[in-house]
Design an enzyme around this catalytic site. Structure first.
Site, short mmCIF file in Angstrom:
data_model
loop_
_atom_site.label_atom_id
_atom_site.label_comp_id
_atom_site.label_asym_id
_atom_site.label_seq_id
_atom_site.Cartn_x
_atom_site.Cartn_y
_atom_site.Cartn_z
N HIS A 141 48.98 35.38 32.73
CA HIS A 141 48.67 36.48 33.64
C HIS A 141 49.98 36.88 34.33
O HIS A 141 50.85 36.02 34.55
CB HIS A 141 47.68 35.96 34.68
CG HIS A 141 47.13 36.99 35.62
ND1 HIS A 141 47.86 37.49 36.68
CD2 HIS A 141 45.92 37.61 35.68
CE1 HIS A 141 47.12 38.36 37.35
NE2 HIS A 141 45.94 38.45 36.76
N ASP A 218 48.70 27.16 36.73
CA ASP A 218 47.99 28.24 37.41
C ASP A 218 46.49 28.02 37.15
O ASP A 218 46.01 28.27 36.05
CB ASP A 218 48.49 29.58 36.84
CG ASP A 218 47.60 30.76 37.20
OD1 ASP A 218 46.69 30.60 38.04
OD2 ASP A 218 47.81 31.85 36.62
N GLN A 221 41.81 30.50 36.93
CA GLN A 221 40.60 30.61 36.11
C GLN A 221 39.95 29.26 35.86
O GLN A 221 38.77 29.21 35.50
CB GLN A 221 40.91 31.29 34.76
CG GLN A 221 41.36 32.73 34.87
CD GLN A 221 40.29 33.66 35.43
OE1 GLN A 221 39.08 33.36 35.39
NE2 GLN A 221 40.70 34.79 35.96
N LYS A 244 37.73 33.82 43.33
CA LYS A 244 37.22 33.65 41.97
C LYS A 244 36.25 32.49 41.88
O LYS A 244 35.74 32.18 40.82
CB LYS A 244 38.39 33.43 41.00
CG LYS A 244 39.29 34.66 40.85
CD LYS A 244 40.33 34.46 39.78
CE LYS A 244 41.47 35.45 39.84
NZ LYS A 244 41.10 36.79 39.38
N CYS A 384 46.14 42.39 33.23
CA CYS A 384 47.38 41.83 33.83
C CYS A 384 48.05 40.85 32.88
O CYS A 384 48.54 39.79 33.32
CB CYS A 384 47.10 41.15 35.17
SG CYS A 384 46.48 42.27 36.40
N1 PLP Z 1 46.24 33.72 37.33
C1 PLP Z 1 45.22 34.06 36.55
C2 PLP Z 1 45.02 33.34 35.26
C3 PLP Z 1 44.34 35.06 36.96
O1 PLP Z 1 43.30 35.40 36.19
C4 PLP Z 1 44.56 35.70 38.20
C5 PLP Z 1 43.68 36.81 38.64
O2 PLP Z 1 43.04 37.45 37.84
C6 PLP Z 1 45.65 35.30 38.97
C7 PLP Z 1 46.46 34.30 38.51
C8 PLP Z 1 45.95 35.95 40.27
O3 PLP Z 1 44.97 35.69 41.20
P1 PLP Z 1 44.91 36.52 42.58
O4 PLP Z 1 44.82 37.97 42.18
O5 PLP Z 1 43.68 36.03 43.22
O6 PLP Z 1 46.15 36.21 43.32
#
Ligand code: PLP
Length: 427
Positions: A141, A218, A221, A244, A384
């Site tokens: 992402h 990260d 998810q 999430k 993204c």
């Molecule tokens: N990492 C992953 C794999 C994501 O799916 C997302 C959000 O969709 C993020 C990071 C970023 O999360 P946030 O927008 O809550 O900061």
């Protein structure tokens, strides 16, 4: 002192003393799911973008603002002490939730994105130099990609990437030449928001450490959908977002080992994060406060406690079992449609319930718009993850993403609506 809590109030799914996983009872806890959208029952299949909130979390926000609201840590009055206790209670809860780490090792941010930026700016600023290598993966992402690209530009460092197999897993064939003694950091998504793939974080952690590097996972998810034990994973940094996982927006978590956090310089500066300030010098507060400058999202953090309680009341093992069963059902149902391709592994035990797909004849945006007219919320676009889209040879995909309140009826509604859109477009 703690705020009056609903923690003892079990989610409705346990209302009759049964501890099984009953989606209908879970659905009943989510008021937003009772509404109709465009005249149809709302079928919410966009939880990878943001999950819905159970009544317990909504009530906690209401209760915070109507009974407790005050700034934390510096007030000597009753409300401030209550707000501080409730805020710190969520820190302790978050520490338990990811495997029983020290509460001081939990830093609240405004999301996973900010948590990763904190590490890139603070740890990366201090530890990455010219020629150093940062290893990421082709499926990241942008939140776990852009901060490293910018850091590498700033430091004249190099970003390397782990490629993918045709079925959307990490291709580790050449990994010994990718993670090397020049590597300073491996930054990997625990679960892909596009492919659903669950990555072998533990193996990558061992490899990173063998080469003297650190590893960040990260978990944006993964943390909502499976049990996470950061010590068992062997990572150095772990990040996730409350919104999430049934919690409010504007709350993220960074976990890192205390000695790492202590050695890192502050990220944001200002009130709350200091020990002594003069016009000439500033000294920092201890962790975690060193990294929480200014007034945080107190209400959001306080209500996140209820989201964690809700997930724990169901059981993270059960949540994972449900995800495997429902993802398997969704993949089987979607693949019965010809000219439809699913990205990522097809074996549900290797992945989570973010299911990206493309229809050979209908653009994902058209598909999403049509599904919305039937009350079905999915996402369409690059999610993204533009470099991943390029690797897949797609400009966009449609993505249905599942959570605890989804069931087979939701998948059937999705598949029926795809059939309808096909006949609408005459394909
Ligand atoms: N990492 C992953 C794999 C994501 O799916 C997302 C959000 O969709 C993020 C990071 C970023 O999360 P946030 O927008 O809550 O900061």
């Amino acid at each position: 002192m703690s705020m009056p809590s609903d923690t003892d109030r079990k989610p409705a799914l346990f209302g009759s003393g049964d501890t099984g996983f009953d989606v209908n009872r879970i659905k009943a806890d989510f008021p937003i799911l009772r509404q109709k959208v465009n005249g149809h029952r709302l079928v919410y299949l966009d939880s990878a973008a943001s999950s819905q909130k159970p009544q317990a979390v909504i009530d906690a926000l209401d209760r915070y603002y109507s009974q407790i609201n005050a700034n934390i840590h510096r007030g000597l009055h009753t409300l401030s002490e209550k707000a501080t206790a409730a805020y710190e209670n969520t820190r302790e809860h978050s520490a338990r939730f990811i495997g029983g780490v020290k509460p001081e090792e939990i830093i609240f941010t405004n999301g996973a994105t900010e948590a990763i930026n904190l590490v890139a700016s603070s740890w990366g600023g201090q530890n990455i130099g010219e020629g150093d290598e940062i290893v990421i993966t082709e499926m990241e992402h942008h939140a776990n990609l852009v901060p490293w690209v910018i850091l590498a530009q700033r430091k004249k460092a190099v970003v390397k990437r782990i490629p993918l197999t045709p079925d959307g897993q990490l291709d580790l064939t050449d990994i010994e030449n990718i993670v090397t003694p020049r590597t300073k950091l491996v930054a990997v998504g625990h679960m892909s928001n596009v492919l659903g793939t669950i990555n072998p974080v533990q193996r990558l952690a061992e490899l990173a450490h063998k080469n003297g590097a650190l590893i960040l996972a990260d978990g944006a998810q993964a943390a909502p959908h499976m049990p996470v034990d950061v010590k068992q994973l062997g990572v150095d940094f772990y990040t996730f977002s409350a919104h999430k996982m049934l919690g409010p927006t504007g709350v993220g978590v960074l976990w890192a080992r205390q000695e790492l956090l202590e050695a890192m310089p502050p990220y944001n500066t200002g009130g709350e994060m200091i020990r002594e300030v003069s016009f000439e010098t500033v000294t920092w507060a201890d962790v975690p406060h060193k990294f929480e400058a200014g007034t945080p999202n107190i209400a959001g953090v306080v209500a996140f406690h209820e989201a964690l309680s809700y997930l724990e009341a169901i059981g993270m093992d059960k949540i994972r079992e449900h995800a495997i069963a429902l993802t398997g059902y969704a993949i089987d149902s979607l693949l019965k449609l010809d000219r439809l391709e699913i990205q990522g592994p097809l074996d549900p035990t290797l992945r989570g319930g973010a299911i990206s797909f493309t229809d050979a004849d209908i653009h994902p945006h058209d598909l999403s718009t049509f599904l919305d007219s039937r009350g079905i919320a999915i996402r369409a676009g690059h999610h993204c993850a533009q470099p991943l889209m390029r690797a897949l040879g797609k400009v966009a995909t449609a993505r249905a993403s599942l959570y605890v309140y989804n069931d087979e009826a939701d998948i059937d509604a999705l598949v029926d609506a795809i059939k309808q859109v096909r006949s609408y477009f005459g394909v």
